[in-house]
Design a protein around this motif. Structure first.
Motif, PDB file in Angstrom:
ATOM      1  N   LEU A 186     -23.891  61.261 -32.870  1.00  0.00           N
ATOM      2  CA  LEU A 186     -24.454  62.584 -32.631  1.00  0.00           C
ATOM      3  C   LEU A 186     -23.798  63.242 -31.442  1.00  0.00           C
ATOM      4  O   LEU A 186     -23.085  62.617 -30.677  1.00  0.00           O
ATOM      5  CB  LEU A 186     -25.971  62.507 -32.409  1.00  0.00           C
ATOM      6  N   THR A 187     -24.100  64.554 -31.283  1.00  0.00           N
ATOM      7  CA  THR A 187     -23.662  65.316 -30.125  1.00  0.00           C
ATOM      8  C   THR A 187     -24.860  65.486 -29.220  1.00  0.00           C
ATOM      9  O   THR A 187     -25.931  65.848 -29.673  1.00  0.00           O
ATOM     10  CB  THR A 187     -23.130  66.703 -30.543  1.00  0.00           C
ATOM     11  N   ASN A 188     -24.686  65.193 -27.947  1.00  0.00           N
ATOM     12  CA  ASN A 188     -25.743  65.347 -26.974  1.00  0.00           C
ATOM     13  C   ASN A 188     -25.316  66.446 -26.021  1.00  0.00           C
ATOM     14  O   ASN A 188     -24.251  66.361 -25.416  1.00  0.00           O
ATOM     15  CB  ASN A 188     -25.970  64.028 -26.233  1.00  0.00           C
ATOM     16  N   SER A 208     -22.752  71.750 -33.507  1.00  0.00           N
ATOM     17  CA  SER A 208     -23.861  71.499 -32.580  1.00  0.00           C
ATOM     18  C   SER A 208     -23.782  72.418 -31.364  1.00  0.00           C
ATOM     19  O   SER A 208     -24.796  72.928 -30.901  1.00  0.00           O
ATOM     20  CB  SER A 208     -23.854  70.040 -32.124  1.00  0.00           C
ATOM     21  N   CYS A 219     -18.398  68.717 -36.603  1.00  0.00           N
ATOM     22  CA  CYS A 219     -19.787  68.375 -36.262  1.00  0.00           C
ATOM     23  C   CYS A 219     -20.092  68.750 -34.813  1.00  0.00           C
ATOM     24  O   CYS A 219     -21.145  69.323 -34.518  1.00  0.00           O
ATOM     25  CB  CYS A 219     -20.047  66.892 -36.467  1.00  0.00           C
ATOM     26  N   ILE A 262     -20.682  63.162 -26.788  1.00  0.00           N
ATOM     27  CA  ILE A 262     -20.949  62.618 -28.117  1.00  0.00           C
ATOM     28  C   ILE A 262     -21.334  61.155 -27.947  1.00  0.00           C
ATOM     29  O   ILE A 262     -20.905  60.490 -27.009  1.00  0.00           O
ATOM     30  CB  ILE A 262     -19.747  62.754 -29.074  1.00  0.00           C
ATOM     31  N   TYR A 272     -18.855  58.140 -35.143  1.00  0.00           N
ATOM     32  CA  TYR A 272     -19.649  59.213 -34.543  1.00  0.00           C
ATOM     33  C   TYR A 272     -21.113  59.090 -34.936  1.00  0.00           C
ATOM     34  O   TYR A 272     -21.444  58.826 -36.084  1.00  0.00           O
ATOM     35  CB  TYR A 272     -19.077  60.553 -35.019  1.00  0.00           C
TER      36      TYR A 272
END
Length: 79
Positions: A14-16, A70, A66, A26, A12
């Motif tokens: 990041l989360t977009n 976000s 996570c 992600i 992983y």
């Protein structure tokens, strides 16, 4: 789907967030973004997964935390 196959924190990045019609994505270490889907089987706890290489792959607990963090931050502050 194999139960052992999950997206781990090592994969992983990041989360977009693309709110509205686009949804949430992600990014993984392969530098691709995958849409996150939610499934809630009747009488069971909901879970989150992505579609990769034609398979559904669930997010493990750490990645799920996570991702949800976000999403909550976006919904609270509208980043």
């Amino acid at each position: 789907m194999e139960e052992s196959e999950k997206i781990t924190h090592e994969e992983y990045v990041l989360t977009n967030l693309h709110p509205g019609d686009w949804g949430y994505y992600i990014r993984l270490k392969d530098n691709k973004e995958y849409q996150v889907y939610i499934r809630k089987p009747r009488g069971q706890k909901q879970y989150y997964f992505i579609k990769k290489d034609g398979k559904e792959i669930r997010l493990d607990k750490d990645v799920e935390k996570c991702f949800l963090s976000s999403v909550r931050e976006y919904e609270r502050y509208g980043i």
